[in-house]
Design a protein around this motif. Structure first.
Motif, mmCIF file in Angstrom:
data_model
loop_
_atom_site.group_PDB
_atom_site.id
_atom_site.type_symbol
_atom_site.label_atom_id
_atom_site.label_comp_id
_atom_site.label_asym_id
_atom_site.label_seq_id
_atom_site.Cartn_x
_atom_site.Cartn_y
_atom_site.Cartn_z
ATOM 1 N N ALA A 4 0.846 -1.188 0.000
ATOM 2 C CA ALA A 4 0.000 0.000 0.000
ATOM 3 C C ALA A 4 0.881 1.236 0.000
ATOM 4 N N GLY A 5 0.522 2.219 -0.782
ATOM 5 C CA GLY A 5 1.292 3.447 -0.856
ATOM 6 C C GLY A 5 2.335 3.441 -1.957
ATOM 7 N N GLU A 6 2.726 2.257 -2.446
ATOM 8 C CA GLU A 6 3.706 2.147 -3.515
ATOM 9 C C GLU A 6 2.989 2.276 -4.857
ATOM 10 N N LEU A 7 3.495 3.157 -5.723
ATOM 11 C CA LEU A 7 2.862 3.392 -7.016
ATOM 12 C C LEU A 7 3.598 2.638 -8.117
ATOM 13 N N THR A 8 2.837 1.984 -8.970
ATOM 14 C CA THR A 8 3.359 1.232 -10.091
ATOM 15 C C THR A 8 2.592 1.648 -11.336
ATOM 16 N N GLU A 52 -1.759 1.364 -6.890
ATOM 17 C CA GLU A 52 -1.259 1.543 -5.533
ATOM 18 C C GLU A 52 -1.624 0.281 -4.771
ATOM 19 N N GLY A 53 -0.604 -0.429 -4.312
ATOM 20 C CA GLY A 53 -0.853 -1.700 -3.650
ATOM 21 C C GLY A 53 -1.564 -2.683 -4.560
ATOM 22 N N VAL A 94 -5.657 3.343 -9.154
ATOM 23 C CA VAL A 94 -6.048 4.599 -8.512
ATOM 24 C C VAL A 94 -6.159 5.737 -9.511
ATOM 25 N N THR A 112 -8.610 10.081 -12.148
ATOM 26 C CA THR A 112 -8.167 9.646 -10.828
ATOM 27 C C THR A 112 -9.398 9.199 -10.060
ATOM 28 N N HIS A 118 -8.928 8.970 -4.326
ATOM 29 C CA HIS A 118 -7.480 9.216 -4.361
ATOM 30 C C HIS A 118 -7.110 10.563 -4.962
ATOM 31 N N ARG A 157 -3.755 14.284 -4.733
ATOM 32 C CA ARG A 157 -2.467 13.709 -4.365
ATOM 33 C C ARG A 157 -1.442 13.827 -5.483
ATOM 34 N N LEU A 186 -1.806 12.566 -8.495
ATOM 35 C CA LEU A 186 -1.796 11.363 -9.322
ATOM 36 C C LEU A 186 -2.082 11.673 -10.791
#
Length: 179
Positions: A11-15, A70-71, A75, A96, A100, A103, A105
């Motif tokens: 969670a919190g990691e963006l791919t 994200e996770g 998102v 988005t 979310h 932020r 994004l």
């Protein structure tokens, strides 16, 4: 020798992943996008999303659809398609998820789309946004897009608001192009 399975994103990691429109992770974002358009403009805006064939967003037709995960959950996302026979890509479906927002994004999605388009040889991005989407208008203005309309005019009198941006020869991932 033991093999280690790749760890799933936390969670919190963006791919960023490139997927076909048919990927099941795309549907919730496009459904919410269509619902948002319908609220802002009335009618069934889902038809607008279906206006372009899915294959136009595939690499074989000069396009791409990217998701920001994200996770492992989508998102945000966006796509581009070939706009003309030359070096212009058209951004479409920038979105988005409502849970979310605020932020950065969308800014990240735009930067990733610009990078991918540049890597494929596009030198110009064209896009339009609706007159009832001030957030999108602000996003494009702050990320270096040139408005192709009178910014002092009432957006409702213009219709779709066109923008363009010329891309440098190469972009680094995650960095928006600037001239």
């Amino acid at each position: 020798m033991t093999s280690v399975a790749p760890r799933p994103p936390s969670a919190g990691e963006l791919t960023v992943v490139q997927v076909p429109v048919s990927d099941p992770r795309v549907r919730p974002l496009l459904r919410e996008l269509g619902d948002e358009y319908s609220r802002r403009y009335g009618g069934d805006a889902h038809a607008e999303l279906a206006r372009y064939p899915d294959e136009e967003f595939s690499a074989s037709h000069g396009g791409a659809l990217l998701l920001l995960l994200e996770g492992g959950a989508p998102v945000a996302g966006g796509a581009f398609r070939r706009y003309d026979a030359g070096e212009t890509a058209e951004l479409k479906r920038i979105w988005t998820h409502s849970d979310h927002r605020r932020r950065g994004l969308a800014r990240r999605v735009v930067a990733e789309l610009e990078h991918e388009a540049s890597a494929r040889g596009y030198r110009r991005i064209y896009l339009t946004t609706g007159p009832r989407q001030p957030e999108a208008r602000g996003l494009y203005l702050t990320t270096g897009y040139t408005p192709l309309f009178d910014t002092e005019a009432d957006p409702e009198t213009i219709g779709p608001l066109p923008f363009e941006k010329h891309l440098p020869r190469t972009l680094r991932p995650g960095k928006a192009a600037t001239l």
